[in-house]
Design an enzyme around this catalytic site. Structure first.
Site, PDB file in Angstrom:
ATOM      1  N   GLY A 178      71.817  55.220  43.450  1.00 11.80           N
ATOM      2  CA  GLY A 178      70.919  53.861  43.595  1.00 11.80           C
ATOM      3  C   GLY A 178      69.986  53.740  42.531  1.00 11.80           C
ATOM      4  O   GLY A 178      69.916  52.660  41.770  1.00 11.80           O
ATOM      5  N   ALA A 179      69.233  54.745  42.067  1.00  6.37           N
ATOM      6  CA  ALA A 179      68.347  54.915  41.085  1.00  6.37           C
ATOM      7  C   ALA A 179      67.820  56.238  40.925  1.00  6.37           C
ATOM      8  O   ALA A 179      68.191  57.185  41.388  1.00  6.37           O
ATOM      9  CB  ALA A 179      67.022  54.201  41.680  1.00  6.37           C
ATOM     10  N   MET A 180      67.072  56.299  39.670  1.00 11.55           N
ATOM     11  CA  MET A 180      67.192  57.711  39.115  1.00 11.55           C
ATOM     12  C   MET A 180      65.459  57.935  38.608  1.00 11.55           C
ATOM     13  O   MET A 180      65.019  57.046  37.681  1.00 11.55           O
ATOM     14  CB  MET A 180      67.763  58.126  37.812  1.00 11.55           C
ATOM     15  N   GLU A 181      64.766  59.013  38.818  1.00  6.30           N
ATOM     16  CA  GLU A 181      63.285  58.996  39.018  1.00  6.30           C
ATOM     17  C   GLU A 181      62.930  59.637  37.384  1.00  6.30           C
ATOM     18  O   GLU A 181      61.873  60.100  37.362  1.00  6.30           O
ATOM     19  CB  GLU A 181      62.817  60.047  40.074  1.00  6.30           C
TER      20      GLU A 181
ATOM     21  N   HIS B 100      60.456  55.316  46.642  1.00  6.91           N
ATOM     22  CA  HIS B 100      61.351  56.744  46.516  1.00  6.91           C
ATOM     23  C   HIS B 100      60.837  57.162  45.215  1.00  6.91           C
ATOM     24  O   HIS B 100      60.752  58.339  44.990  1.00  6.91           O
ATOM     25  CB  HIS B 100      62.486  56.554  46.864  1.00  6.91           C
ATOM     26  N   GLU B 101      61.589  56.230  44.234  1.00  7.03           N
ATOM     27  CA  GLU B 101      61.724  57.209  42.888  1.00  7.03           C
ATOM     28  C   GLU B 101      60.253  57.111  42.309  1.00  7.03           C
ATOM     29  O   GLU B 101      60.095  58.001  41.698  1.00  7.03           O
ATOM     30  CB  GLU B 101      62.376  56.164  41.895  1.00  7.03           C
TER      31      GLU B 101
ATOM     32  N   HIS C 109      58.733  60.389  43.620  1.00 13.41           N
ATOM     33  CA  HIS C 109      59.198  61.611  42.888  1.00 13.41           C
ATOM     34  C   HIS C 109      58.305  62.163  41.787  1.00 13.41           C
ATOM     35  O   HIS C 109      58.383  63.280  41.330  1.00 13.41           O
ATOM     36  CB  HIS C 109      60.717  61.459  42.362  1.00 13.41           C
TER      37      HIS C 109
HETATM   38 ZN   LIG Z   1      65.564  61.033  45.226  1.00 14.32          ZN
END
Ligand SMILES: [Zn+2]
Length: 883
Positions: free
Chosen positions: A269-272, A305-306, A309
């Site tokens: 989905g995505a990356m922090e 969410h990201e 993090h």
């Molecule tokens: Zn996560």
């Protein structure tokens, strides 16, 4: 990758690295087919390691080693050993020593989308979990943290934008060439999985945020050119997230810039990545006419969410990958709280539990069951699971319930204070909860170590004369692969005793007295809770707010369920009562269908729904949820053995048709009342109104298809936003009529060329549950718009088919299984991560009847026996087959 003996990695084998790196300098000379990477750093002995004069072993994968220099001296090939997974330098001088490594990689040829790759001409990285080793040789493990300085150079016309983690330091043209460079420095030590680099011809949308200590942070969202106008919602969501983390947890952002990049080819989905989040573009881009309400709320939640993090994941990271739920469970919990604060808490809780039931509980009950903190894995990419994420979040929620809101906040402050800058463990986190609250959480810790969903058997007895209400609870967790014997869990259960007028009665528990909070704790295998001074027979409302992720086994009469549906003051349990009653009706219906008997009476249920719809004190989003029957997968899980998915579909459709017919007038009234007025806004109120409109239309489609088709076509003709289009089409795909295909084709013609909308088109098709579904899916894979190399498209069509089309995927002739297995094997050659994720679709095969089980076995055996299968797919398919 050869598949003879995949290595299993165990938690108990954890050892600190023998050396620790000093500041790391990386230089990238970016070229699509041959990017040169130089890494330079100093290593010192690690005081935490017991190994002395150990060899230096660095991991690396699918990269060309160009040169190695140790203390500035070039090493000869005989000075090191390198394999396809690591580089070993056996003779190391006394630490500290410096190392310079030059490697080469091929971003265009990197179809696995892990490491450095190209997506639509944009250089991009994905390093979690183990992608950094595809860039250079390094200690690619989360407990090795260092400060990064990254210099990159690239062709200026092809890559005008050059981004990495941290703060921008300098940049400029490289004289005499068509290239330019940029240098970024990240002052915060981080593990390699948080490294990121992006270079390409991107458009930037800019904003700023002033933090609680009045620092200005520059915000940037980078997208493909021409899509700048779709970033406003993402930018607003980012600012809301930054503000919320300050208010709710006192966490302030810690760099001068925060950048987000959206790319179209992305496995997750995505990356922090620190200061440079990389997103799947479906979680960034939104305009009313291209994104649904669900997309808007997902974007808001995933950006949050990201961003969250940054503290839970980046500032405090994981010691090793077994601790993944330390960052993920906690961060999911934080994003759930964020959405609850911004929107309706009750609706959010129900939605989250629906997700838990659709994704996590089937995993917990099947061959892939594993504890939230696993103790062994073959491929860590396979452990980005609903259990680690969603059950991990439930564990955090339960701790908050047990210790209370104040102590929870104190515990979080303590966690940030005690472990900032460290790579921590789940034990460290729970110790903060225990220390801040003074509670003993040692039994509670089992939630992290024990797989499987506990079942809690509920028996009650009311003694009118003694005015006592006895509640006996008995817990049991079924064996899961590798864990035959289960121990009792520490289960917090919210409860209410609902009196005849719908009021909660006082809770006076024998041995305790009046309860401060309406919660009981079950720690034994079996326990009797006796409530005193209960003046009338109460109706029990247990596990209120879904305080624990357990399955209750209750014998509640339909009358009591109807009572709770209408009267429980706990919104979650009002919905839950409707779900339980719906489930028992569908199961009774199924037995009647099989034995050719008349269906059970559902009039009371329809009346209760009618009352809910008429209740002006309830919000529209909640009413929409009440109209949703349990899913086919919910029913299959409740039946649990020899499931015939065709019967499940028929039975559920029959009840929907009855309810739709019975409620027809109310549903039509809703359709009239909820028409779009004014400009589109994704506010909770408007979102709720639209969700009710399309839930009503869906039920009407089941009960009065002719009328519904007409209304749907009218809605589609004047739809002014994507929620209206998708809402109407979703109702239509449930109807077997010529108009269904016609409108799907119209949708494609309207939106061809918009990749996110073409994904939606494939996803709608994946859900059509009429016979021959597998053949249709196979035909759609031959459509010119289908691309196996784009994960979003594969998830839309094949992922949608396995998750949302129970009768199609589990078709008795085995065709659903065959088509999905074919796809997995094809995809495994280029993108094993996505192929393995598709393979998890098989996880519920053992619930099915014999013919289906046989057909699933044939396909799983075929996958496992395929030569050259990736370890990702091997692990999932072999466990699914055995478990
Ligand atoms: Zn996560």
């Amino acid at each position: 990758m050869a598949q003879d003996a995949p290595t299993t990695i165990h938690l108990k084998d954890y050892k600190p690295a023998p050396y620790v790196p000093g500041d790391l300098f990386l230089n990238f000379s970016l070229e699509p087919r041959a990017t040169r990477v130089t890494s330079r750093l100093q290593f010192s002995a690690n005081p935490a390691s017991k190994e002395k004069n150990a060899a230096l072993v660095l991991t690396g994968e699918r990269i060309k080693l160009v040169s190695v220099k140790l203390d500035s001296k070039a090493l000869a090939a005989s000075d090191y050993v390198f394999t396809d997974s690591d580089l070993t330098i056996p003779n190391i001088p006394a630490a500290p020593f410096t190392l310079e490594i030059e490697t080469e990689c091929d971003p265009v040829g990197n179809t696995a989308l892990s490491g450095l790759y190209q997506s639509s001409g944009i250089f991009c990285t994905q390093c979690e979990a183990e992608g950094f080793r595809r860039i250079t040789y390094f200690y690619d493990r989360p407990d090795v943290m260092t400060r990064y300085t990254v210099r990159m150079e690239a062709n200026k016309a092809a890559c005008p934008v050059l981004l990495s983690n941290g703060n921008f330091q300098e940049g400029g043209d490289i004289a005499g060439t068509d290239r330019h460079f940029a240098v970024w420095h990240d002052p915060h030590p981080k593990p390699s999985y948080l490294f990121a680099l992006v270079a390409g011809d991107l458009a930037g949308v800019h904003g700023s945020f002033t933090t609680m200590s009045s620092k200005t942070v520059q915000l940037g969202i980078y997208v493909e050119k021409g899509k700048e106008d779709r970033c406003a919602w993402a930018m607003e969501s980012l600012k809301a997230s930054m503000r919320w983390d300050e208010t709710a947890f006192g966490r302030e952002y810690d760099l001068d810039v925060f950048n987000i990049v959206a790319v179209s080819d992305f496995n997750m989905g995505a990356m922090e990545n620190k200061g440079l989040n990389v997103f799947n573009d479906k979680y960034i881009l939104a305009l009313p006419e291209t994104a649904t309400d669900l997309d808007y709320t997902n974007i808001e939640a995933i950006i949050a969410h990201e961003y969250f993090h940054n503290w839970t994941g980046n500032r405090i990271t994981c010691r090793d990958w077994f601790q993944l739920c330390l960052k993920e469970g906690l961060t999911v919990f934080r994003d759930q709280e964020f959405s609850s604060d911004l929107r309706s808490r009750a609706v959010k809780r129900i939605t989250d539990v629906k997700t838990l039931r659709a994704r996590q509980m089937p995993e917990d009950a099947g061959p892939l069951a594993h504890p939230p903190r696993p103790n062994a894995y073959i491929e860590i990419n396979n452990f980005y699971t609903p259990t680690v994420y969603e059950k991990g979040a439930e564990i955090c929620r339960m701790m908050k319930t047990l210790i209370g809101e104040k102590a929870f906040r104190k515990a979080m402050d303590l966690y940030f204070e005690r472990h900032d800058g460290e790579a921590a463990t789940v034990e460290d986190f729970v110790a903060c909860m225990a220390d801040a609250s003074g509670r003993d959480l040692s039994q509670f810790f089992k939630w992290y170590e024990q797989a499987g969903t506990p079942h809690v058997k509920v028996t009650t007895h009311y003694d009118a004369k003694a005015k006592t209400f006895d509640l006996t609870l008995a817990q049991k967790t079924a064996p899961t692969p590798g864990q035959a014997d289960k121990q009792p869990m520490h289960i917090p259960l919210g409860l209410g005793l609902v009196g005849p007028s719908g009021e909660d009665m006082a809770l006076d528990l024998e041995g305790v007295g009046s309860l401060n909070a309406p919660i009981i704790e079950l720690t034994e295998e079996k326990k009797l809770f006796r409530f005193r001074n209960v003046t009338a027979r109460p109706v029990l409302s247990l596990n209120r707010g879904f305080s624990a992720p357990v399955i209750l086994q209750e014998n509640v009469s339909p009358e009591d369920q109807l009572f709770l549906m209408g009267r429980d003051k706990d919104t979650f349990n009002r919905w839950e009562a409707g779900q339980s009653l719906g489930k028992s009706l569908i199961i009774a219906n199924l037995a009647a269908l099989r034995d050719k008997l008349p269906p059970p009476r559902s009039k009371g249920y329809a009346d209760a729904l009618q009352k809910t719809l008429a209740d002006t004190t309830l919000d529209a989003a909640f009413k929409a949820l009440m109209l949703g029957l349990p899913t086919e997968a919910d029913i299959a899980a409740a039946i649990a053995k020899d499931v015939d998915t065709d019967l499940v579909l028929q039975s559920r459709n029959r009840l929907r048709a009855e309810l739709g017919a019975e409620l027809k007038d109310s549903l039509l009234a809703i359709w009239k009342d909820t028409e779009e007025r004014g400009a589109y806004a994704p506010t909770p109120e408007n979102t709720g109104r639209r969700s009710l409109r399309y839930a009503a239309l869906g039920l009407l489609a089941a009960g009065a298809p002719k009328i519904a088709v007409d209304l749907i076509q009218r809605d589609l003709a004047k739809a002014s936003n994507m929620t209206a289009e998708i809402g109407a089409l979703s109702a239509l795909v449930g109807i077997d009529a010529p108009e269904t295909n016609l409108e799907l084709e119209n949708f494609h013609a309207r939106h061809a060329g918009d990749s996110l909308l073409v994904d939606k088109w494939f996803s709608l098709h994946s859900q059509v549950a009429t016979p021959g579904a597998a053949a249709r899916i196979e035909a759609l894979m031959g459509h010119p718009d289908f691309r196996l190399s784009t994960p979003n498209r594969v998830y839309a069509l094949i992922g949608g088919f396995t998750a949302m089309n129970l009768s199609g995927f589990h078709a008795a002739d085995g065709e659903g299984y065959r088509v999905v297995a074919d796809t997995i094997l094809k995809l495994d050659k280029t993108n094993p991560q996505v192929a393995a994720r598709l393979a998890t679709g098989f996880r519920s095969w053992r619930l099915m009847d014999e013919a289906r089980r046989k057909a699933a076995t044939v396909q799983l055996e075929r996958i496992v026996a395929t030569p050259g299968l990736s370890r990702d797919c091997f692990e999932i398919a072999s466990k699914t087959l055995k478990g």
